[in-house]
Design an enzyme around this catalytic site. Structure first.
Site, PDB file in Angstrom:
ATOM      1  N   ARG A  54       0.824  -1.223   0.000  1.00 28.14           N
ATOM      2  CA  ARG A  54       0.000   0.000   0.000  1.00 28.14           C
ATOM      3  C   ARG A  54       0.852   1.264   0.000  1.00 28.14           C
ATOM      4  O   ARG A  54       0.569   2.202  -0.718  1.00 28.14           O
ATOM      5  CB  ARG A  54      -0.956  -0.007   1.186  1.00 28.14           C
ATOM      6  CG  ARG A  54      -1.985  -1.120   1.035  1.00 28.14           C
ATOM      7  CD  ARG A  54      -3.135  -0.910   1.966  1.00 28.14           C
ATOM      8  NE  ARG A  54      -4.086  -2.002   1.859  1.00 28.14           N
ATOM      9  CZ  ARG A  54      -5.077  -2.201   2.703  1.00 28.14           C
ATOM     10  NH1 ARG A  54      -5.262  -1.373   3.708  1.00 28.14           N
ATOM     11  NH2 ARG A  54      -5.897  -3.212   2.550  1.00 28.14           N
TER      12      ARG A  54
ATOM     13  N   ASP B 218     -14.856   9.166  11.316  1.00 24.74           N
ATOM     14  CA  ASP B 218     -13.790   8.225  10.967  1.00 24.74           C
ATOM     15  C   ASP B 218     -12.506   9.029  10.861  1.00 24.74           C
ATOM     16  O   ASP B 218     -12.541  10.249  10.667  1.00 24.74           O
ATOM     17  CB  ASP B 218     -14.096   7.538   9.626  1.00 24.74           C
ATOM     18  CG  ASP B 218     -13.338   6.225   9.475  1.00 24.74           C
ATOM     19  OD1 ASP B 218     -13.939   5.156   9.665  1.00 24.74           O
ATOM     20  OD2 ASP B 218     -12.113   6.264   9.192  1.00 24.74           O
TER      21      ASP B 218
END
Ligand SMILES: C[S@@+](CC[C@H](N)C(=O)[O-])C[C@H]1O[C@@H](n2cnc3c(N)ncnc32)[C@H](O)[C@@H]1O
Length: 279
Positions: free
Chosen positions: A41, A151
Site C-alpha cells: 500500500r 472516521d
C-alpha cells in the site's frame, strides 16, 4: 509498475518506524504479519510521490509539509470493510431501546433529539443503516434523531457523505427499505444507488481520531464503535472506552463488534449481552 521496475525494499527498521508512527497517530497496531500489506500500500504512495526509499517517505510524513501525506498514509493502511446492516442483531436490539428513549425525550420537550454516534463509520453503510432503522421505528412519533458519524480516514468519509453505492453493495438491505430510502441511478449513474436526502440530512459526517478527546456539543444515547477497536491494543481500547463512557447519557448504550469484548479492559460499563454494554 512496469516489468523492469523492482519494488522498493521495506527494511525491518523502516517498518518499525512506520509501525510506531501509525500506532502513535491512530492506535492501530501493525504486527509483523502486516508488513507485506504495508509494503504494497505504501509502495504505491512512494512511486506516486517519487520517494526513493521508505525511510525518505517516513521522514517526509513526519515533517509539517507532510501532514497531508500522513493522513493519506493512514487512509491507505486502515481497513475499511463494512456493509449495510452488518451484525443485524444490533439493529434489532437498538430498535427495542427506542420506544423508551423516545418517551423520555418527549417528556423533556419537542426538540429533544435521540443522539447516536457511529465511531469508525467507514464508507457510511453503518450510520445509514442506523438512520433507516430509526426512521422506521420512529415514524409515528415526534421525536427527532441525529447521528454523528466519524472516521479518521478522509477517503472513506468522502464516499460516506455522498451516499452513493454500487447496486451490488445494497444486497443486504430489505426491499421495503430500498424502496423508501434509496434512489436508483439512471444514465451515467446506471448501476448505482443513492441514499435519499431525508436520510442523508440526519447524519453529520466528520473526521475524528479516536485517540483524541471527543468534544461534541451533546452527550449521546447510543454509541456504535464496531470492528474498530479490534486493531488497537488493550491500553488504547481502555482509553477509548473510557472516553465513550464520558460522552454517553446515563444508561446510554455502547455497541461494539460481535468479535470484540470489553472483558479484560478497565471500564465502568454494565454488561447487557455479548457486544452490548450500558452505562
Ligand atoms: C473495519 S472498519 C469498521 C466500519 C464499521 N464500523 C463496521 O463495523 O462495519 C474500521 C474503521 O475504523 C477506522 N479507524 C481506525 N482507526 C481509527 C481511529 N484512530 N480513529 C477513528 N477511526 C479509526 C478506519 O478508518 C475504518 O474506517
Amino acid at each position: 509498475m512496469t516489468l523492469f521496475q523492482s519494488a522498493t525494499e521495506l527494511k525491518d527498521n523502516e517498518y518499525e518506524k512506520i509501525s510506531r508512527l501509525v500506532y502513535e497517530q491512530c492506535g492501530i497496531c501493525l504486527h509483523e504479519g502486516k508488513k507485506d500489506l504495508v509494503k504494497a500500500r505504501l509502495g504505491k504512495r512512494l512511486r506516486e510521490g517519487g520517494f526513493k526509499s521508505f525511510l525518505d517517505y517516513y521522514k517526509y510524513v513526519t515533517t509539517k509539509d507532510g501532514t497531508e501525506e500522513l493522513i493519506t498514509m493512514i487512509d491507505s493502511i486502515s481497513t475499511n470493510v463494512t456493509y449495510f446492516f452488518r451484525e443485524e442483531k444490533h439493529f434489532q436490539k437498538m430498535t427495542t431501546l427506542l420506544p423508551e428513549l423516545a418517551r423520555e425525550k418527549e417528556k423533556k420537550g419537542r426538540t429533544e433529539a435521540i443522539r447516536i454516534w457511529t465511531a469508525g463509520c467507514s464508507t457510511g453503510e453503518e450510520p445509514y443503516s442506523v438512520a433507516m432503522s430509526l426512521s422506521e421505528c420512529l415514524k409515528d412519533r415526534q421525536t427527532p434523531f441525529h447521528i454523528t458519524a466519524t472516521d479518521i480516514s478522509t477517503r472513506v468519509l468522502q464516499t460516506a457523505t455522498q451516499g452513493v453505492y454500487p447496486a451490488d453493495k445494497v444486497k443486504g438491505v430489505p426491499p421495503p427499505l430500498m424502496k423508501r430510502y434509496f434512489q436508483y441511478g439512471t444514465g451515467t449513474s446506471d448501476g448505482q444507488v443513492r441514499i435519499k436526502r431525508e436520510i442523508r440530512d440526519r447524519i453529520a459526517f466528520e473526521r475524528f481520531n479516536l485517540m483524541d478527546i471527543p468534544r461534541f456539543s451533546h452527550p449521546f444515547d447510543i454509541i456504535f464503535c464496531r470492528n474498530v477497536m479490534i486493531y488497537f491494543d488493550k491500553s488504547t481500547q481502555s482509553a477509548v472506552v473510557k472516553r465513550f463512557y464520558d460522552v454517553l447519557q446515563p444508561s446510554g448504550h455502547l455497541f461494539i463488534g460481535h468479535s470484540e469484548t470489553l472483558t479484560g479492559l478497565d471500564h465502568q460499563f454494565h454488561y447487557v449481552q455479548p457486544s452490548i454494554y450500558r452505562k
